[in-house]
Structures are given as C-alpha cells and as structure tokens.
Design an enzyme around this catalytic site. Sequence first.
Site, PDB file in Angstrom:
ATOM      1  N   ASN A  71       0.847  -1.202   0.000  1.00  0.00           N
ATOM      2  CA  ASN A  71       0.000   0.000   0.000  1.00  0.00           C
ATOM      3  C   ASN A  71       0.878   1.246   0.000  1.00  0.00           C
ATOM      4  O   ASN A  71       1.971   1.263   0.578  1.00  0.00           O
ATOM      5  CB  ASN A  71      -1.003   0.012   1.164  1.00  0.00           C
ATOM      6  CG  ASN A  71      -0.403  -0.252   2.523  1.00  0.00           C
ATOM      7  OD1 ASN A  71       0.597  -0.941   2.656  1.00  0.00           O
ATOM      8  ND2 ASN A  71      -1.031   0.302   3.551  1.00  0.00           N
ATOM      9  N   CYS A  78     -10.183  -4.874   0.147  1.00  0.00           N
ATOM     10  CA  CYS A  78     -11.300  -3.916   0.227  1.00  0.00           C
ATOM     11  C   CYS A  78     -12.186  -4.049  -1.008  1.00  0.00           C
ATOM     12  O   CYS A  78     -11.850  -4.724  -1.984  1.00  0.00           O
ATOM     13  CB  CYS A  78     -10.770  -2.487   0.373  1.00  0.00           C
ATOM     14  SG  CYS A  78     -10.210  -1.760  -1.181  1.00  0.00           S
ATOM     15  N   CYS A 104      -4.083   0.867  -2.492  1.00  0.00           N
ATOM     16  CA  CYS A 104      -3.954  -0.388  -1.741  1.00  0.00           C
ATOM     17  C   CYS A 104      -2.877  -1.288  -2.356  1.00  0.00           C
ATOM     18  O   CYS A 104      -2.565  -1.192  -3.545  1.00  0.00           O
ATOM     19  CB  CYS A 104      -5.270  -1.162  -1.764  1.00  0.00           C
ATOM     20  SG  CYS A 104      -6.582  -0.435  -0.778  1.00  0.00           S
ATOM     21  N   GLU A 146      -3.044  -4.437  -3.144  1.00  0.00           N
ATOM     22  CA  GLU A 146      -3.527  -5.300  -4.227  1.00  0.00           C
ATOM     23  C   GLU A 146      -3.521  -4.549  -5.558  1.00  0.00           C
ATOM     24  O   GLU A 146      -3.110  -5.076  -6.594  1.00  0.00           O
ATOM     25  CB  GLU A 146      -4.963  -5.769  -3.953  1.00  0.00           C
ATOM     26  CG  GLU A 146      -5.128  -6.591  -2.693  1.00  0.00           C
ATOM     27  CD  GLU A 146      -5.444  -5.760  -1.457  1.00  0.00           C
ATOM     28  OE1 GLU A 146      -4.861  -4.670  -1.288  1.00  0.00           O
ATOM     29  OE2 GLU A 146      -6.271  -6.216  -0.647  1.00  0.00           O
ATOM     30  N   CYS A 165     -10.619  -2.971  -4.376  1.00  0.00           N
ATOM     31  CA  CYS A 165      -9.658  -3.955  -4.895  1.00  0.00           C
ATOM     32  C   CYS A 165     -10.373  -5.199  -5.427  1.00  0.00           C
ATOM     33  O   CYS A 165      -9.950  -5.776  -6.426  1.00  0.00           O
ATOM     34  CB  CYS A 165      -8.643  -4.316  -3.819  1.00  0.00           C
ATOM     35  SG  CYS A 165      -7.491  -2.966  -3.489  1.00  0.00           S
TER      36      CYS A 165
END
Length: 141
Positions: A47, A96, A58, A60, A99
């Site tokens: 992140n 999240c 983020c 991901e 993502c």
Amino acid sequence: MGTAADWKENLIQAALEARKMAYAPYSHYCVGAALLTKSGEVYQGGNIENASYGATNCAERTAIFKAVSEGHRHFMAIAVAGGLAGQEPADYAYPCGICRQVLEEFADGDLVVLVAKDKEDYREYKLDELLPCGFGGGSIQ
Ligand code: THU
C-alpha cells in the site's frame, strides 16, 4: 520435487516480503500483495498512502497495476497479508471493495485469493465468493 501447496506458500511469502515495502506513515497498517499471472510471473505490491488520504493506493491494486502495465491480463491467484507496522499480521487482511472490483476486471471468473497471516495460516477463496454477482465487462456488452 515440490508439493502442490508450495506455490501458495511461495505466493504468501512474496506478499509478506512486499509488505516490508509498504508506505503507510498515516495508518501504520502495512499491507503486501503478490499476484501470480497465468504465465507464471509474480508481481508484488504494497500500500502507498498519501497525505491526502483518498489518494492512497492499496497493496492489491499496486500489484495489479504493475502487472497490467507490463502487459499481463490473466491471473491465477493473489496473496494478501496486512497488519500494524513492525508486527507480524495479527489477523486476516481481506481485500477492500475497490480492490475486489479491480480484481474482477482481470479474474476470468476463477481467481484464487489467499488471505494470509503467514505461510501456514491462511484462508483461501475464489474471487466469486468475495464478490458475488460482480459487475464485469460482460455486463456492459
Ligand atoms: N489497504 C490495502 O492495502 N488493501 C486493502 O485491501 C485494504 C486497505 C491499505 C490502505 C491503507 O493504506 C491501509 O490499508 C489502511 O486502510
């Protein structure tokens, strides 16, 4: 000769390593992700926070954007691990909603998501379980 589970442990290890590169001076919550392409490459991401909090990216999405920007479009799996800076992950860090949606774009319907505390302690999902009835490219054709 490796076992079938080795690739998952290796991907989790790559996520834990990526976590060390997280830039999280505001939340102090460091996340690492490792994305396995269908052709066998691994892209890592952490992140990246911002003083204007909404500009944060983020882990991901860092990994996905790195891979897509280098020409990859098809992915097998992503491993994610997160927790407070300077500590081992104390809990599972689930992707999240944003993502999950970005993963949906490139998931081919069968993407494996490994949500890990460590290499031995992880939960495994298909993206469809984390994002049922997802909105994808097929929805707007
Ligand atoms: N974060 C991620 O990197 N991935 C997620 O799926 C959830 C949240 C980051 C964003 C922010 O830097 C920190 O975790 C706290 O929300």
